[in-house]
Design an enzyme around this catalytic site. Structure first.
Site, PDB file in Angstrom:
ATOM      1  N   HIS A 285       0.806  -1.216   0.000  1.00  0.00           N
ATOM      2  CA  HIS A 285       0.000   0.000   0.000  1.00  0.00           C
ATOM      3  C   HIS A 285       0.844   1.273   0.000  1.00  0.00           C
ATOM      4  CE1 HIS A 285       0.390   1.134   4.347  1.00  0.00           C
ATOM      5  NE2 HIS A 285       0.523  -0.167   4.539  1.00  0.00           N
TER       6      HIS A 285
ATOM      7  N   GLU B 112      -5.126   1.166   3.017  1.00  0.00           N
ATOM      8  CA  GLU B 112      -4.777   0.156   4.021  1.00  0.00           C
ATOM      9  C   GLU B 112      -4.745   0.721   5.429  1.00  0.00           C
ATOM     10  OE1 GLU B 112      -2.350  -2.417   6.646  1.00  0.00           O
ATOM     11  OE2 GLU B 112      -2.024  -0.307   6.089  1.00  0.00           O
ATOM     12  N   GLU B 113      -4.267   1.945   5.584  1.00  0.00           N
ATOM     13  CA  GLU B 113      -4.105   2.505   6.927  1.00  0.00           C
ATOM     14  C   GLU B 113      -5.432   2.720   7.644  1.00  0.00           C
ATOM     15  OE1 GLU B 113      -1.527   2.578   8.561  1.00  0.00           O
ATOM     16  OE2 GLU B 113       0.200   2.742   7.213  1.00  0.00           O
TER      17      GLU B 113
END
Length: 351
Positions: free
Chosen positions: A71, A222-223
């Site tokens: 990512h 993603e985070e």
């Protein structure tokens, strides 16, 4: 056939990637960088509706697919409030603590495209004025952005074009040392993005035909938990997230080997795929460590949570001080790229 792509190229690619601001939700520029990198290799890509990038390399077997993901989105912030004193209150993007960004240089990205620089500070910073400067809690109420502009009230800030909802990115402060270390914010996960880009470059340059059609997803959410949970073909059997290995007390991960995750906060990763990764590492003299990440989730675990019937795994270079002032070593980059290279050339596990 070369034994390993030039690790200095990998480090320079990481340096380029971390220097492109890309907090989650503000990733168009870094996705474009990856898109152009692959286009120059004559590798076709497409974007999903979330803004992520997908490249597909055809394989001998097109009935069973693999997917690898890394990512490009990073930690960051948004403007929560334009304060009456001309400074900015922040709202954080991603899982980190305010103390990890105290004193950090930042950029404020306005909706009009203008960029202003600033510094993230405690409101009670000056020890000559505030007797509790060292004791006050580092939190949303006490920390603010000092803008590098002549502003001392909210109206003046808004005249610059700064408003609630503007993205704030952190200075990566990237350095590459002579003895093989790379220090920077956002090695999570731009180190592994560089590794996957280098892998595709090598496969293309050496005209390698993969045993299975393989998709590479450069995800961009993603985070916040859902970057890699979609665009997984029905034929996909194995899904490998290439992210980072977390270091700290009780961890076996280090900065010199590839970390193979056996379990994170979402539960165990697939036992059969984990054993295959270990077997590949041992057969190819790849330094590795097995580890559990207690407060961690990946694109692969997001894919499992979303209901996909896949075999999932997680590996990555060991990153010290994750979600803060991160560091890794070229040995870890080398071992990770070796493992992903041998993995995409290997046979699938039997499930």
């Amino acid at each position: 056939m070369s034994t390993y792509p030039n690790v200095n190229e990998t480090k320079e690619l990481i340096k380029q990637l971390v220097s492109i601001p890309s907090p989650t939700g503000f990733t168009a520029n870094v996705i474009q960088f990856a898109e152009e990198f692959l286009s120059n290799l004559a590798i076709e890509t497409r974007r999903n509706r979330k803004g992520g990038l997908i490249a597909t390399l055809p394989g001998t077997n097109n009935h069973e697919h693999r997917m690898l993901t890394a990512h490009v989105d990073t930690l960051g912030a948004m403007v929560k409030e334009v304060k009456p004193n001309g400074r900015l209150r922040l709202d954080l993007i991603g899982g980190f603590r305010y103390n990890s960004i105290e004193g950090e240089y930042c950029e404020i990205h306005t909706s009009s495209g203008k960029v202003y620089t600033g510094t993230i500070l405690m409101h009670q910073t000056s020890v000559h004025v505030y007797k509790d400067a060292g004791k006050a809690e580092r939190n949303q109420d006490n920390m603010e952005v000092r803008i590098d502009a002549e502003v001392n009230n909210a109206e003046a800030v808004r005249e610059l074009g700064i408003e609630v909802g503007d993205f704030v990115s952190f200075d990566p402060r990237v350095q590459i040392t002579d003895n093989g270390y790379i220090k920077s914010r956002h090695l999570d996960d731009k180190a592994s993005v560089a590794i996957l880009l280098q892998l595709m470059k090598r496969l293309k340059k050496e005209n390698v035909t993969l045993p299975y059609t393989t998709h590479f997803l450069i995800s961009n959410n993603e985070e916040i938990g859902y970057g890699g949970n979609s665009n997984i073909t029905p034929e996909t059997v194995e899904y490998l997230a290439v992210d980072m290995g977390a270091m700290g007390d009780g961890q076996s991960t280090d900065e010199y080997t590839v970390s193979i995750c056996v379990k994170d906060s979402t539960g165990p990763y697939h036992y059969g795929l984990r054993k295959r990764l270990v077997d590949l590492a041992e057969k190819n003299q790849i330094g590795y460590k097995l580890d559990i990440y207690p407060f961690y989730g990946s694109d692969a675990s997001a894919a499992i949570k979303s209901g996909h019937d896949i075999v999932h795994g997680l590996i990555g270079p060991g990153i010290d001080s994750s979600h803060a002032f991160e560091r890794t070593h070229e040995k870890s980059l080398i071992n990770t790229e070796k493992l992903v290279y041998h993995y995409v050339l290997s046979e699938m596990i039997t499930v």
